[in-house]
Scaffold this active site. Structure first.
Site: not given
Lengths: 85, 247
Positions: B102, B211, B213
């Site tokens: 991002c 994302h 994560e």
């Protein structure tokens, strides 16, 4: 005190979502007849003393390096501001 | 007394000894999630500070998401000149695996480690949703745990997420197989050719807008085949690089 103005605009081929939003808002407020709006950025850099050619060259480099991203933007003007200082 | 270790123990300890730096800039939001993802994949996260021009000997670097410097000027434009970035650019050009997520992707573009740039989403609003991606390149340092064409679901959340580049650059990315992730089903931000993530020519630097994560731990990820919030499809990026580093 001198001042240098830098104008940066989105490249013509890059969609400008903010300009489009402004264009859509204009007729809602009765401002008719505008077929397109593009939104850019204006920077004002102040220096002690006069705006010399050397100062302008430094600003041109800063404009190309930091103030704009050449992938999406064009620096359309780097000029000494002749207005009230 | 001699201790016997199984190969699995050896492999686990080699992975645990792998140190992955996670950079924090002013305004970074997802550094702790990224560090947690590294830990869940078995590695050791190492916090790196934007003002510290030292990578502390890490084996790979993650530039996490957020709004570094408030997205002032352009997303990633000011972070690119942070002291730590000089080290990262140098090390990345030497082959260090670097992942930008991002805002981290935006920083990699501003730093010219990856081509193109991100502009405001075509619909002009912030978007936060679970997104299906197709993994198109499984040869990068960050995607070897996936299979080519695999669909993964991870969150996407951005305002300036529309990937743009000129047609020549887009053709080059496609021709060289450097489109790593593509939006599947719907394009959340108007990105050219549905591109969600790309790599450099060597494959050690990867950037993506969604994302991974945030999809690494059952109970906290997207909805998955085993039930609500069970999705852990993002873990593969982190296990990939750990696998590359210990092999």
């Amino acid at each position: 005190m001198g001042r240098v103005v830098v104008d940066v605009m989105p490249k013509p081929e890059i969609l400008d979502p903010q300009g489009k939003a402004v264009a859509a808002a204009l007729p809602r407020l009765g401002f008719e007849g505008f077929t397109s709006v593009r939104q850019g950025k204006r920077f004002e850099l102040e220096v002690d003393g006069e705006v010399t050619e050397e100062v302008l060259e430094t600003v041109r480099q800063a404009a190309a390096t930091l103030l704009s991203n050449p992938v999406i933007e064009d620096v359309v003007r780097v000029a000494a501001d002749q207005g009230e200082g | 007394m001699a201790q016997t270790q199984t190969p699995t123990d050896d492999a686990a300890s080699a992975v645990a000894g792998t140190r992955i730096g996670v950079v924090t800039f002013p305004g970074t939001l997802d550094d702790r999630d990224a560090a947690r993802a590294v830990r869940l994949a078995g590695g050791t996260p190492v916090p790196l500070w934007h003002a510290d021009a030292d990578l502390h000997g890490v084996d790979a670097v993650v530039l996490p998401g957020g709004f570094s410097y408030g997205d002032y000027l352009r997303a990633g434009a000011i972070s690119r000149f942070a002291p730590v970035m000089g080290e990262i650019v140098h090390a990345a050009n030497g082959g260090l695996p670097v992942l930008g997520i991002c805002n981290g992707f935006q920083i990699l573009c501003e730093a010219h480690l990856l081509p193109g740039s991100m502009i405001k989403n075509d619909h002009r609003t912030f978007i936060c949703t679970e997104q299906v991606l197709t993994v198109e390149n499984v040869d990068t340092a960050w995607t070897r745990s996936y299979s080519r064409g695999q669909h993964i679901t991870i969150p996407v959340k951005n305002q300036d997420g529309q990937f743009v580049a000129d047609e020549h650059v887009l053709d080059e990315l496609e021709g060289e197989g450097r489109v790593v992730f593509r939006y599947e089903g719907s394009n959340p931000n108007g990105s050219r050719r549905d591109i969600a993530g790309i790599s450099n020519a060597a494959g050690n630097v990867v950037g993506l807008m969604p994302h991974p994560e945030h999809a690494v731990e059952p109970g906290f990820g997207p909805d998955g085949p085993r039930g609500p919030r069970t999705g852990t499809d993002g873990l593969g990026l982190f296990s990939s690089v750990l696998g590359v580093l210990v092999s």
